[in-house]
Design a protein around this motif. Structure first.
Motif, mmCIF file in Angstrom:
data_model
loop_
_atom_site.group_PDB
_atom_site.id
_atom_site.type_symbol
_atom_site.label_atom_id
_atom_site.label_comp_id
_atom_site.label_asym_id
_atom_site.label_seq_id
_atom_site.Cartn_x
_atom_site.Cartn_y
_atom_site.Cartn_z
ATOM 1 N N THR A 64 0.816 -1.217 0.000
ATOM 2 C CA THR A 64 0.000 0.000 0.000
ATOM 3 C C THR A 64 0.849 1.266 0.000
ATOM 4 O O THR A 64 0.487 2.258 -0.641
ATOM 5 N N SER A 72 -4.845 -3.680 -1.562
ATOM 6 C CA SER A 72 -4.921 -3.465 -0.117
ATOM 7 C C SER A 72 -4.880 -4.770 0.677
ATOM 8 O O SER A 72 -4.592 -4.753 1.885
ATOM 9 N N GLN A 93 -3.045 0.923 7.040
ATOM 10 C CA GLN A 93 -3.797 1.512 5.939
ATOM 11 C C GLN A 93 -3.841 3.038 6.023
ATOM 12 O O GLN A 93 -3.685 3.733 5.007
#
Length: 485
Positions: A289, A334, A411
């Protein structure tokens, strides 16, 4: 070979292959191939890939993940691969005529036949390349990938220059499979399936059945839009959609596609040693990511000037599609290894259920978007990506073992550095030229400043990926700045 060194080899091969393929596609698109011609090739390739991608039948995952791989299992794997792959290739040949009739386009017939012919070479490469990956011999894998990419680029460009149009792309695909089979066999020591054997096929067929369902779900989800666009809107619209989707996918494959194959045998070793998989998996998520989100977000923001600069005015219809498809690709990176790890940990049944649910959601969103045109279809891919992300991140949380707090921490940090990376492009749009008028210098300045802010953000946020990136670059730093004795 260590995992980090294997990743370095894989990334080097990917960069080399990307440059060749990108330059070739750029030259073909600007000088030799029209949107309609690309659309004809894309329809043929999308239709055949719905079944051709089943050729692997899980053999690669089986060979990389099997704990005790003896000669009998190896011969069985090769025999199964050869039998299934050639049967599928023959079916692809048989489908050429009805496919051309369905789309009422006689140009599809010869292109489909050439693509189908290339599939007869696929099983010759599957087993030897899987054996190289199992041993983490990514030097050989790099040679295989680079040789195949070079063959594709050279043949495509030559045939394009000679005026073969869409057939140039089909010829390149045929050359690629021949080169891959030849180099893979050479690097593996000329592995042969003889004598044919079906000893101990049970576990292989278990992998194969699971792989068939997974690949079918993925291919129907990813290829049906092109087939539907071709039927409803024509080959030119398919060409624009394929150009946008191909550019977004190329960027994803360039940055992280190569290293994906490195992690499967590495996690197999962790599993066999009884070590926890959660912490190393989150490091993989962080790396994916942190690298891909800024790059794809930048491609989305710079879509209009990038398409204009690279491909010219005739391809500008793909710019708005590229915006949505680049954002969709952010979702699909992701949750890396979303199929590999459940297979490795014998969670095949729920994996199949999750994939079937994902396919249904993708098709429903596509059906809702079709009446509203090409851009709505592209936007539906982003909606599908968000649902995919929720579906598989929750599944992997249970299978691999990590907490939501740790997952969201990774994230959110990656999202923050992605925001920093695209900030210069947005500022320059206000202070310099807008998207329609931005030129090469503005794109270069946006990307350069974005990279600097991205690195600063990684360091400031103490992102896990920063340590990994510095470790990979360490040998280069030593060569450029040797320590004084």
């Amino acid at each position: 070979m260590t995992v980090r060194k294997a990743a370095t080899w894989a990334m080097s091969a990917q960069y080399f292959s990307f440059v060749l393929q990108f330059v070739a596609s750029l030259i073909l698109a600007r000088y030799f191939i029209s949107p309609t011609q690309l659309g004809v090739f894309s329809i043929a390739f999308a239709a055949l890939s719905l079944i051709a991608f089943l050729q692997d039948f899980g053999v690669t995952r089986y060979l990389c993940g099997e704990k005790d791989l003896g000669p009998d299992k190896l011969r069985t794997a090769f025999t199964v691969s050869l039998t299934i792959s050639w049967a599928i290739a023959a079916l692809c040949v048989a489908l050429a005529w009805p496919l051309a009739a369905f789309y009422e386009n006689e140009r599809l017939l010869p292109i489909t036949l050439v693509i189908a012919a290339s599939y007869f070479m696929v099983p010759i490469a599957i087993v030897p390349q899987a054996l190289r990956q199992r041993d983490l011999d990514f030097r050989s894998s790099a040679m295989i990938d680079m040789g195949a990419a070079a063959a594709n680029a050279m043949v495509s460009l030559y045939l394009g220059w000679k005026g073969y149009g869409a057939m140039a792309l089909a010829g390149g695909a045929l050359a690629q499979q021949f080169a891959r089979a030849l180099i893979a066999q050479w690097r593996a020591g000329w592995v042969a399936p003889w004598p044919l054997s079906f000893a101990e096929p049970g576990r292989l067929f278990s992998f194969g059945g699971t792989n068939t369902v997974l690949v079918t779900c993925f291919l129907v989800s990813s290829r049906v839009p092109e087939l539907l666009i071709g039927r409803m809107l024509g080959p030119a619209a398919v060409g624009l959609f394929a150009r946008a989707g191909g550019l977004a996918l190329q960027l994803r494959v360039l940055l992280v596609g190569a290293v994906s194959g490195v992690f499967f045998p590495a996690f197999r070793k962790l599993r066999d040693n009884g070590e926890p998989l959660g912490p190393p998996y989150l490091r993989v998520v962080a790396a994916f990511t942190a690298i891909m989100w800024p790059a794809l977000a930048g491609l989305a923001v710079l879509a209009e000037p990038t398409v204009h600069l690279l491909y010219g005015e005739k391809w500008m219809g793909s710019a708005s599609l590229l915006f949505w498809l680049a954002l969709a690709q952010m979702c699909f990176v992701s949750a890396p290894m979303n199929a590999d790890l459940p297979i490795l940990l014998d969670e095949k049944r729920e994996l199949i259920v999750r994939n079937v649910v994902d396919l249904v959601l993708a098709l429903v969103l596509l059906a809702l978007a079709v009446p509203y045109g090409l851009e709505a279809i592209a936007a539906s891919r982003l909606a599908h990506g968000l649902l995919w992300m929720a579906n598989f991140s929750s599944f992997l949380k249970r299978v691999v073992g990590y907490t939501w707090a740790d997952w969201f921490s990774v994230q959110l940090r990656s999202l923050a550095v992605a925001g920093l990376a695209v900030l210069p492009a947005l500022v320059f749009y206000r202070l310099w030229d807008g998207p329609a008028d931005a030129g090469f210098l503005q794109i270069l300045a946006s990307a350069g400043c974005g990279v600097l802010l991205w690195l600063a953000g990684l360091a400031a946020l103490r992102h896990t990926a920063f340590t990994e990136i510095m470790a990979i670059l360490a040998p280069l730093r030593k060569k450029l700045m040797p320590t004084a004795s």
